[in-house]
Design a protein around this motif. Structure first.
Motif, short mmCIF file in Angstrom:
data_model
loop_
_atom_site.label_atom_id
_atom_site.label_comp_id
_atom_site.label_asym_id
_atom_site.label_seq_id
_atom_site.Cartn_x
_atom_site.Cartn_y
_atom_site.Cartn_z
N LYS A 34 -10.00 -4.39 -3.59
CA LYS A 34 -10.60 -3.31 -4.45
C LYS A 34 -12.09 -3.06 -4.24
O LYS A 34 -12.83 -4.05 -4.19
N SER A 35 -12.39 -1.93 -3.93
CA SER A 35 -13.83 -1.54 -3.64
C SER A 35 -14.39 -1.77 -2.24
O SER A 35 -15.57 -1.30 -2.01
N LEU A 36 -13.89 -2.30 -1.43
CA LEU A 36 -14.14 -2.80 -0.03
C LEU A 36 -14.02 -1.39 0.75
O LEU A 36 -14.68 -0.90 1.51
N GLN A 37 -12.69 -0.34 0.54
CA GLN A 37 -12.46 0.81 1.23
C GLN A 37 -12.09 1.90 0.23
O GLN A 37 -10.94 1.71 -0.25
N PRO A 38 -12.96 2.56 0.04
CA PRO A 38 -12.52 3.61 -1.21
C PRO A 38 -11.36 4.38 -1.06
O PRO A 38 -10.44 4.63 -1.97
N ALA A 39 -11.17 4.67 0.15
CA ALA A 39 -10.01 5.60 0.72
C ALA A 39 -8.67 4.70 0.36
O ALA A 39 -7.71 5.27 -0.18
N VAL A 40 -9.01 3.57 0.74
CA VAL A 40 -7.70 2.61 0.12
C VAL A 40 -7.30 2.67 -1.27
O VAL A 40 -6.27 2.81 -1.90
N ASP A 41 -8.46 2.43 -2.13
CA ASP A 41 -8.28 2.30 -3.31
C ASP A 41 -7.46 3.45 -4.08
O ASP A 41 -6.65 3.37 -4.77
N VAL A 96 4.97 -6.82 8.62
CA VAL A 96 3.53 -6.52 7.97
C VAL A 96 2.88 -5.43 8.84
O VAL A 96 2.95 -5.38 9.88
N ASP A 97 2.49 -4.44 8.00
CA ASP A 97 1.73 -3.22 8.51
C ASP A 97 0.43 -3.25 8.07
O ASP A 97 0.08 -3.77 6.99
N THR A 98 -0.80 -2.93 8.89
CA THR A 98 -2.07 -2.85 8.26
C THR A 98 -2.50 -1.30 8.42
O THR A 98 -2.21 -0.49 9.36
N LEU A 99 -3.40 -0.84 7.25
CA LEU A 99 -3.84 0.37 7.27
C LEU A 99 -5.29 0.47 8.26
O LEU A 99 -5.46 1.59 8.67
N THR A 100 -5.76 -0.68 8.58
CA THR A 100 -6.91 -0.71 9.40
C THR A 100 -6.71 -1.16 10.90
O THR A 100 -6.46 -2.29 10.88
N LYS A 101 -6.52 -0.28 11.62
CA LYS A 101 -6.16 -0.72 13.10
C LYS A 101 -7.30 -1.28 13.73
O LYS A 101 -8.33 -1.08 13.44
N PRO A 102 -6.89 -2.23 14.62
CA PRO A 102 -7.93 -3.03 15.37
C PRO A 102 -8.96 -2.20 16.04
O PRO A 102 -8.95 -0.85 16.59
N GLY A 103 -10.29 -2.75 15.85
CA GLY A 103 -11.46 -1.56 16.50
C GLY A 103 -11.83 -0.70 15.51
O GLY A 103 -12.86 -0.02 15.81
N VAL A 104 -11.23 -0.59 14.32
CA VAL A 104 -11.71 0.26 13.29
C VAL A 104 -12.63 -0.42 12.39
O VAL A 104 -12.12 -1.16 11.94
N GLU A 105 -13.68 0.07 11.97
CA GLU A 105 -14.60 -0.49 10.97
C GLU A 105 -14.18 -0.22 9.56
O GLU A 105 -13.74 0.98 9.14
N PRO A 106 -13.64 -1.30 8.92
CA PRO A 106 -12.80 -1.00 7.69
C PRO A 106 -13.45 -0.13 6.63
O PRO A 106 -12.87 0.50 5.94
N HIS A 107 -15.12 -0.50 6.54
CA HIS A 107 -15.47 0.56 5.47
C HIS A 107 -15.43 2.21 5.78
O HIS A 107 -15.66 3.03 5.03
N ASP A 108 -15.00 2.47 7.08
CA ASP A 108 -15.02 3.77 7.30
C ASP A 108 -13.68 4.40 7.10
O ASP A 108 -13.36 5.44 7.71
N LEU A 109 -12.78 3.48 6.87
CA LEU A 109 -11.29 4.08 7.15
C LEU A 109 -11.11 5.24 6.12
O LEU A 109 -11.41 5.35 5.17
N GLU A 110 -10.23 6.23 6.96
CA GLU A 110 -9.74 7.21 6.35
C GLU A 110 -8.19 7.40 6.26
O GLU A 110 -7.61 6.90 7.30
N ILE A 111 -7.73 7.56 5.14
CA ILE A 111 -6.18 7.42 4.83
C ILE A 111 -5.64 8.72 5.47
O ILE A 111 -5.85 9.78 4.86
N THR A 112 -4.59 8.62 6.42
CA THR A 112 -3.87 9.79 6.66
C THR A 112 -2.75 10.11 5.81
O THR A 112 -2.30 9.02 5.35
N PRO A 113 -2.05 11.05 5.75
CA PRO A 113 -0.73 11.53 5.03
C PRO A 113 0.21 10.56 5.53
O PRO A 113 1.16 10.06 4.69
N LYS A 114 0.26 10.36 6.66
CA LYS A 114 1.48 9.34 7.25
C LYS A 114 1.29 7.87 6.79
O LYS A 114 2.27 7.65 6.62
N GLN A 115 0.00 7.49 6.74
CA GLN A 115 0.02 6.26 6.24
C GLN A 115 -0.06 6.15 4.75
O GLN A 115 0.55 5.10 4.24
N ALA A 116 -0.26 7.27 3.97
CA ALA A 116 0.15 7.26 2.52
C ALA A 116 1.69 7.21 2.26
O ALA A 116 1.92 6.44 1.39
N VAL A 117 2.52 7.93 2.94
CA VAL A 117 3.95 7.70 3.39
C VAL A 117 4.24 6.30 3.24
O VAL A 117 5.10 5.78 2.58
#
Length: 336
Positions: free
Chosen positions: A96-103, A63-84
């Motif tokens: 859906k709709s919790l994190q617009p960048a993830v959507d 399991v891999d998570t896009l939101t690392k510990p200590g990061v407020e999920p609503h503020d997450l920004e997706i990096t190109p590396k994470q997109a890969v």
């Protein structure tokens, strides 16, 4: 209003496409065909879904998570590396709709086994007081006035679900159990060879969640008060499930600043309802909670929305933190 910097769609699409090509070239197989050690690769958007995947998948998944510990999920920004990495997952779990960048990233990734947790249970609209304000004329959610509308036009608004639906379903153990069943079914579909194990693990987790639900019902039934104040309106489902009333300082966005009028309204409300405690959370600022508490002579305590686990969390996993939340509520509400 907390403005988020999102990766442009075109750039994100390019990163995902390049990532998929690179993964195929390096492994000699299509992306999403499992990890090198034969485990099912699961990408979860944030902690509650990561926890379900780990508990249900156990040794069969990585399991891999896009939101690392200590990061407020609503503020997450997706990096190109994470997109890969997202494009190479076997299963993607998000809400859906919790994190617009993830959507946006999920839409571009094109992973076959993609699960939106919001479709696995029923969502509701919870306003600042934990009730459905959708039909009330003139009601404006705290922290979403003219400034919020302006940012929404720019594509950075903090919106939740259809018609303002509250996404914090994991804080209701019964609804979280419904999501667990859907995650289990998704893993069975992605890895039918181990379907029996996923089914067994899902049943065990659902049983533990049912026991937690009973603990909350028993622990919060007989209290001197039914009303609690939080910094952010994350506990509507919990309040609804156990007959409580949530009043929040900042609405659904934990980073929004309440107006002076809202603070004055809450001061009067606290006195009227004999509220003893203002709750804050571990991943967002406690400044507004402390200001309100100082102005009203109230105590402060932690009520954790469980969007992530850090060394500041009152527990090491979902169940431990939920039980800490229950104890803190019992103390604040005068459990008998």
């Amino acid at each position: 209003m907390n403005v988020r910097r999102l990766i442009p769609t075109a750039a994100l699409a390019g990163a995902v496409a390049l990532g998929a090509t690179a993964l195929t070239a390096c492994s000699g197989a299509a992306a999403g065909a499992g990890t090198k050690d034969g485990k099912v690769g699961v990408t979860a958007s944030f902690y509650p879904l990561q926890y379900l995947a780990e508990q249900i998948g156990k040794d069969h998944v990585k399991v891999d998570t896009l939101t690392k510990p200590g990061v407020e999920p609503h503020d997450l920004e997706i990096t190109p590396k994470q997109a890969v990495r997202l494009s190479g997952a076997d299963v993607v779990l998000y809400l859906k709709s919790l994190q617009p960048a993830v959507d946006k990233a999920v839409a571009q990734a094109g992973v076959k086994n993609t699960v939106d947790a919001a479709t696995l249970t029923t969502l509701a609209s919870h306003g600042a007081s934990g009730h459905d304000h959708g039909a009330e004329p003139g009601h404006a959610e705290p922290g979403h006035g003219e400034e919020g509308d302006e940012h929404a036009e720019e594509g950075h608004g903090h919106r939740h679900g259809e018609a303002g639906q509250d996404p914090h379903v994991w804080l209701d153990p019964a609804k979280y159990a419904e999501i667990a069943k859907g995650v289990g079914a998704a893993l069975e579909k992605a890895d039918p060879d181990h379907a029996a194990d996923y089914k067994k693990n899902t049943d065990e987790l659902v049983a533990k969640l049912a026991a937690l639900d009973t603990e909350f019902k028993d622990g919060l039934t007989n209290t001197a008060s039914k009303t609690f104040i939080t910094t952010h309106s994350a506990f509507g489902y919990l309040a609804e499930r156990y007959g409580l009333d949530q009043e929040s300082i900042s609405g659904v966005d934990p980073q929004s600043e309440p107006s002076p009028a809202r603070m004055k309204e809450l001061q009067a409300f606290a006195k009227q309802e004999n509220v003893s405690t203002v709750f804050f959370e571990t991943l967002a600022s406690d400044k507004t909670a402390k200001v309100l508490a100082a102005d009203t002579g109230l105590k402060t305590d932690v009520l954790d929305p469980l969007e992530g686990i850090t060394d500041k969390s009152q527990g090491a996993d979902y169940f431990e933190v939920m039980r800490s939340n229950m104890k803190n509520l019992q103390k604040a509400l005068g459990s008998k």
